[in-house]
Enzyme design. Sequence first.
Site, PDB file in Angstrom:
ATOM      1  N   ARG A 112      40.934 -72.596  24.428  1.00  0.00           N
ATOM      2  CA  ARG A 112      41.195 -73.480  25.664  1.00  0.00           C
ATOM      3  C   ARG A 112      40.343 -74.743  25.912  1.00  0.00           C
ATOM      4  O   ARG A 112      39.267 -74.401  25.443  1.00  0.00           O
ATOM      5  CB  ARG A 112      40.803 -72.494  27.034  1.00  0.00           C
ATOM      6  CG  ARG A 112      41.826 -71.351  27.049  1.00  0.00           C
ATOM      7  CD  ARG A 112      41.602 -70.808  28.614  1.00  0.00           C
ATOM      8  NE  ARG A 112      40.382 -70.665  29.353  1.00  0.00           N
ATOM      9  CZ  ARG A 112      40.244 -70.450  30.600  1.00  0.00           C
ATOM     10  NH1 ARG A 112      41.230 -70.175  31.326  1.00  0.00           N
ATOM     11  NH2 ARG A 112      39.167 -70.268  31.172  1.00  0.00           N
ATOM     12  N   THR A 116      39.945 -78.409  31.244  1.00  0.00           N
ATOM     13  CA  THR A 116      41.227 -78.338  31.804  1.00  0.00           C
ATOM     14  C   THR A 116      41.806 -76.798  31.658  1.00  0.00           C
ATOM     15  O   THR A 116      42.875 -76.726  32.165  1.00  0.00           O
ATOM     16  CB  THR A 116      42.498 -79.320  30.786  1.00  0.00           C
ATOM     17  OG1 THR A 116      42.308 -78.826  29.782  1.00  0.00           O
ATOM     18  CG2 THR A 116      41.770 -80.926  31.002  1.00  0.00           C
ATOM     19  N   ASP A 210      32.916 -65.006  30.089  1.00  0.00           N
ATOM     20  CA  ASP A 210      33.543 -65.573  28.821  1.00  0.00           C
ATOM     21  C   ASP A 210      33.121 -64.432  27.681  1.00  0.00           C
ATOM     22  O   ASP A 210      32.025 -64.036  27.412  1.00  0.00           O
ATOM     23  CB  ASP A 210      32.901 -66.959  28.143  1.00  0.00           C
ATOM     24  CG  ASP A 210      33.718 -67.161  27.129  1.00  0.00           C
ATOM     25  OD1 ASP A 210      33.721 -66.648  26.099  1.00  0.00           O
ATOM     26  OD2 ASP A 210      34.151 -68.338  27.178  1.00  0.00           O
ATOM     27  N   ASP A 213      31.916 -65.307  24.229  1.00  0.00           N
ATOM     28  CA  ASP A 213      30.299 -65.789  24.199  1.00  0.00           C
ATOM     29  C   ASP A 213      29.607 -64.476  24.184  1.00  0.00           C
ATOM     30  O   ASP A 213      28.685 -64.346  23.447  1.00  0.00           O
ATOM     31  CB  ASP A 213      30.135 -66.667  25.408  1.00  0.00           C
ATOM     32  CG  ASP A 213      30.733 -68.213  25.022  1.00  0.00           C
ATOM     33  OD1 ASP A 213      30.864 -68.325  23.956  1.00  0.00           O
ATOM     34  OD2 ASP A 213      30.633 -68.956  26.050  1.00  0.00           O
TER      35      ASP A 213
HETATM   36  C1  PRP Z   1      39.610 -66.987  26.152  1.00  0.00           C
HETATM   37  C2  PRP Z   1      40.608 -65.655  25.719  1.00  0.00           C
HETATM   38  C3  PRP Z   1      41.891 -66.097  25.650  1.00  0.00           C
HETATM   39  C4  PRP Z   1      41.845 -67.405  26.740  1.00  0.00           C
HETATM   40  C5  PRP Z   1      42.542 -66.761  27.968  1.00  0.00           C
HETATM   41  O1  PRP Z   1      39.589 -67.696  24.797  1.00  0.00           O
HETATM   42  O2  PRP Z   1      40.307 -64.924  24.732  1.00  0.00           O
HETATM   43  O3  PRP Z   1      42.465 -66.566  24.572  1.00  0.00           O
HETATM   44  O4  PRP Z   1      40.776 -67.790  26.899  1.00  0.00           O
HETATM   45  O5  PRP Z   1      42.748 -67.862  29.056  1.00  0.00           O
HETATM   46  P1  PRP Z   1      44.249 -68.503  29.366  1.00  0.00           P
HETATM   47  O6  PRP Z   1      44.899 -67.358  29.648  1.00  0.00           O
HETATM   48  O7  PRP Z   1      43.767 -69.316  30.503  1.00  0.00           O
HETATM   49  O8  PRP Z   1      44.493 -69.183  28.343  1.00  0.00           O
HETATM   50  P2  PRP Z   1      38.929 -68.992  24.665  1.00  0.00           P
HETATM   51  O9  PRP Z   1      39.932 -70.268  24.431  1.00  0.00           O
HETATM   52  O10 PRP Z   1      37.864 -69.255  25.752  1.00  0.00           O
HETATM   53  O11 PRP Z   1      38.297 -68.829  23.199  1.00  0.00           O
HETATM   54  P3  PRP Z   1      37.342 -67.811  22.673  1.00  0.00           P
HETATM   55  O12 PRP Z   1      38.263 -66.790  22.138  1.00  0.00           O
HETATM   56  O13 PRP Z   1      36.492 -68.672  21.619  1.00  0.00           O
HETATM   57  O14 PRP Z   1      36.297 -67.262  23.602  1.00  0.00           O
HETATM   58  N1  URA Z   2      38.383 -66.417  28.718  1.00  0.00           N
HETATM   59  C1  URA Z   2      37.350 -65.664  29.088  1.00  0.00           C
HETATM   60  O1  URA Z   2      36.847 -65.169  28.084  1.00  0.00           O
HETATM   61  N2  URA Z   2      37.152 -65.020  30.201  1.00  0.00           N
HETATM   62  C2  URA Z   2      37.881 -65.712  31.342  1.00  0.00           C
HETATM   63  O2  URA Z   2      37.737 -65.226  32.382  1.00  0.00           O
HETATM   64  C3  URA Z   2      38.800 -66.580  31.166  1.00  0.00           C
HETATM   65  C4  URA Z   2      39.115 -66.968  29.881  1.00  0.00           C
END
Ligand code: PRP
Ligand code: URA
Length: 220
Positions: A112, A116, A210, A213
């Site tokens: 993501r 945005t 997150d 993280d």
């Molecule tokens: C997080 C999570 C999903 C996404 C959810 O990943 O693991 O893939 O956000 O959000 P959405 O439903 O609004 O698309 P992120 O892109 O933050 O990456 P990460 O796996 O590195 O934490």
């Molecule tokens: N990704 C996450 O890890 N947490 C949230 O709340 C939304 C997206």
Amino acid sequence: MDLSGFPNLHLLTDIFPNQVKGLMTIIRDRETDRDRFIFYADRLIRLLVERSLEFLPVAPESVVTPTDATYAGARFLGQICAVSVLRAGESMEMAVRDVCGKVRLGKILIQRDEETAEPHLYYSKLPPDISDRWVLLLDPMLATGGSIIKAIEIIKEKGVPEERIIFVNLVSALFGLSRVFSRFPQIRIVTAEVDPELNDRCYIVPGLGDFGDRYFGTER
Ligand code: PRP
Ligand code: URA
């Protein structure tokens, strides 16, 4: 929260209400350190994977027990694979390997945009015979739904019918759930809990922050 409009949503709290609440309380707590976060998230993920396997088709199979009696049992039919949405979905791979041995694993890297919340696809590699398999799609967080919708599109383009995709998820926001089911009504979603809101940065509320993280230790 009224979830009766989602017949293909399967909540872990329906089976293990107290256990799920207790484990969720630990991982949602912002004071929980990384070791405990990983330990308790892994426990929940293992339960989610076991619940998801319940949807695989079975055929009757009888065996003879050491008492010379016949046990009318069952065996799993159909092949499976798992597809993780990187990075956070990677945390769910071990639970699938633990119960499915040499399971084939595909990967889709979607991130993501931090400003945005728009999902960007960077990479995907899927088993070549994925269209013949049941797919366990792994991502712990469903917020706006943008990332998982992109992942499902990719898997469907490879010829997997929606009804053979089981999305294994830890926390879903109501908004994302509605978006996914209105786009893909036949998909199954197995989740631990559904949260009511998103905040102005599209994080799930109450949520757990997150996930990637906290699990991988990359908080700022
Ligand atoms: C997080 C999570 C999903 C996404 C959810 O990943 O693991 O893939 O956000 O959000 P959405 O439903 O609004 O698309 P992120 O892109 O933050 O990456 P990460 O796996 O590195 O934490
Ligand atoms: N990704 C996450 O890890 N947490 C949230 O709340 C939304 C997206």
